[in-house]
Design an enzyme around this catalytic site. Structure first.
Site, short mmCIF file in Angstrom:
data_model
loop_
_atom_site.label_atom_id
_atom_site.label_comp_id
_atom_site.label_asym_id
_atom_site.label_seq_id
_atom_site.Cartn_x
_atom_site.Cartn_y
_atom_site.Cartn_z
N SER A 161 0.78 -1.15 -0.02
CA SER A 161 -0.02 0.06 0.15
C SER A 161 0.94 1.11 -0.11
O SER A 161 0.51 2.33 -0.45
CB SER A 161 -1.06 0.01 1.16
OG SER A 161 -0.05 0.11 2.42
N ASP B 116 -0.46 8.00 10.09
CA ASP B 116 -0.86 6.67 10.98
C ASP B 116 0.64 5.95 11.29
O ASP B 116 0.74 4.81 11.82
CB ASP B 116 -1.55 6.07 10.03
CG ASP B 116 -0.75 5.16 8.73
OD1 ASP B 116 0.07 5.86 8.40
OD2 ASP B 116 -1.75 4.25 8.20
N HIS C 196 2.03 4.93 6.46
CA HIS C 196 1.92 5.26 5.26
C HIS C 196 2.08 6.68 4.89
O HIS C 196 1.54 7.63 5.66
CB HIS C 196 0.22 5.31 4.99
CG HIS C 196 -0.32 3.63 5.09
ND1 HIS C 196 -1.04 3.30 6.17
CD2 HIS C 196 -0.05 2.67 4.01
CE1 HIS C 196 -1.28 2.12 5.95
NE2 HIS C 196 -0.64 1.72 4.94
#
Length: 444
Positions: free
Chosen positions: A266, A416, A419
């Site tokens: 991601s 967070d 990311h």
């Protein structure tokens, strides 16, 4: 939260949740001789461990068998006694719109299960009422750096509507070489996400049990090709794979074959979101192709490569960063994750023989340098550096650019602590550009 951000469970929150649940008073002794069965939950009978319910960042103990409901921004979860014929001491667990929910059995003091590991089983009765939109895992833990999880998403869905089933797992499904199972602080947890409803009963450890459930070998899971089988990712993951295959063909047909390919999880996929403007500035001229998938482990990247994602391409450089989900999701041992990356490099060399690979160190995660998952990633990075030859595979560690002077990771870079946001992608591009420019300009 968009799915592209839902990649790795926020384990820094889990540490706090485990600390809360550890306050729940248990009645089992700290030591166990290893010769007798051990009941973990049998209703209100003496010897049962207390039940703790978790819903994202909320956690509370179940009181005297009374129903318990937790609800917040991260979803809802409930647990209540379930009395059925033959299983009068069952628990009914429901959850909805949950990024993370859990039911834990936690003793007041850690249990000594070391002598049981070679021949014992973790056993329970399970009834799956609804799991089409959710998933479950089973977990044991022997400390903050020893979180051993067994995914049960696919087999759990196969049990939906089939009534009560007796499950028996070898303790070897959870214990790894070097684990100290003399200090098991979470002998059983059922973790869940999405939405679902299951009942469980008669949770116990059988000293000389016979397993009826299989589990992957922790020593090879990172390099055994597999699609991503996590509830939140299905079927989005496979849809993205099909879309990327189609995009590749479109680029080839249009004469805009990518000179640059990014491969990862991601964090790489995020170039299409928070990093979009930076990507356009730095990589659009190379017709760059983004092959980052939220949630991917090393074995998932390997599966994608073996199923056509780079076939027919001849990029000058492939940028590879993968492994943080091996750490955050399963706490794979560093050498296991590094072996998964090595297998990916072999696959790339076979399929893209003229392409140079820029192998990036896994980015830092969690705030402090001494955080458990940060330390695991750094141990992996040491091993990744040894995989490079400086020519066809070039290793670059950009992590210092992401950190403050004292080694802390700021939420202004990664909100967070996992990311990057736009500033994080700018830092990434600027730090990588010198080495990438050299690699693009030269032939291996």
């Amino acid at each position: 939260m968009p799915l592209s951000r839902r990649v790795a469970l926020p384990w820094h929150l889990l540490g706090r949740l485990l600390a809360v649940s550890a306050l729940t008073v248990g009645v089992l002794p700290a030591a166990h001789a290893g010769s007798a069965d051990l009941s973990l939950y049998s209703g209100q009978k003496a010897g049962s461990l207390p039940v703790t319910l978790v819903a994202h960042d909320l956690s509370a103990p179940m009181q005297a068998g009374a129903p318990l409901v937790l609800s917040g921004a991260g979803g809802s979860a409930s647990v209540q006694p379930q009395r059925e014929a033959g299983r009068r001491n069952a628990l009914l667990l429901k959850w909805d719109h949950a990024w993370y929910a859990a039911l834990r059995l936690t003793p007041a003091r850690a249990l000594d299960l070391q002598a049981l590991v070679p021949h014992a089983t973790l056993e329970l009765d399970l009834r799956v009422a609804q799991l089409a939109q959710g998933g479950i895992d089973f977990k044991m833990a022997c400390g903050e750096a020893c979180q051993r999880k067994l995914s049960y998403v696919v087999p759990g869905r196969a049990l939906q509507g089939k009534g009560w089933q007796h499950l028996s797992f070898s303790l070897n499904c959870f214990a790894r070489g070097g684990d100290d199972f003399s200090k098991v602080d979470v002998p059983f947890a059922l973790e869940a996400n999405g939405a679902g409803e299951v009942a469980l009963a008669n949770v116990r450890i059988v000293a000389h049990g016979k397993p009826n459930q299989s589990c992957p070998d922790y020593r090879s899971i990172a390099f055994e090709p597999s699609p991503l089988n996590q509830a939140w990712a299905m079927p989005r993951w496979m849809q993205r794979h099909e879309q990327k295959l189609a995009l590749k063909q479109q680029m080839l047909a249009a004469g805009t074959a990518p000179e640059l390919v990014f491969i990862g999880d991601s964090i790489t996929e995020g170039w299409e979101n928070d990093g979009k403007a930076v990507w356009q500035q730095y990589y659009a001229a190379y017709h760059a192709l983004n092959l980052g998938y939220g949630g991917d482990h090393t074995e998932n990247v390997l599966w994608r490569l073996q199923h056509g994602e780079v076939d027919g391409l001849q990029p000058k450089v492939a940028v590879l960063m993968i492994g943080t989900n091996n750490t955050g999701d399963r706490q794979d041992q560093p050498e296991v994750t590094a072996a998964g990356v090595a297998r990916i490099l072999q696959e790339l060399r076979q399929r893209l023989p003229q392409t140079r690979v820029l192998l990036l160190a896994i980015f830092p995660r969690e705030a402090g340098a001494d955080a458990v998952l940060r330390r695991i990633n750094e141990q992996i990075n040491v091993r990744l550096a040894a995989l490079a030859d400086g020519d066809k595979v070039v290793f670059a560690n950009l992590n210092s650019a992401m950190l403050d002077a004292d080694g802390r990771l700021s939420t202004s870079v990664m909100p967070d602590l996992l990311h990057p946001q736009q500033r994080g992608y700018t830092i990434w591009a600027e730090a990588m550009q010198p080495v990438l420019t050299r690699m693009l300009a030269s032939q291996p």
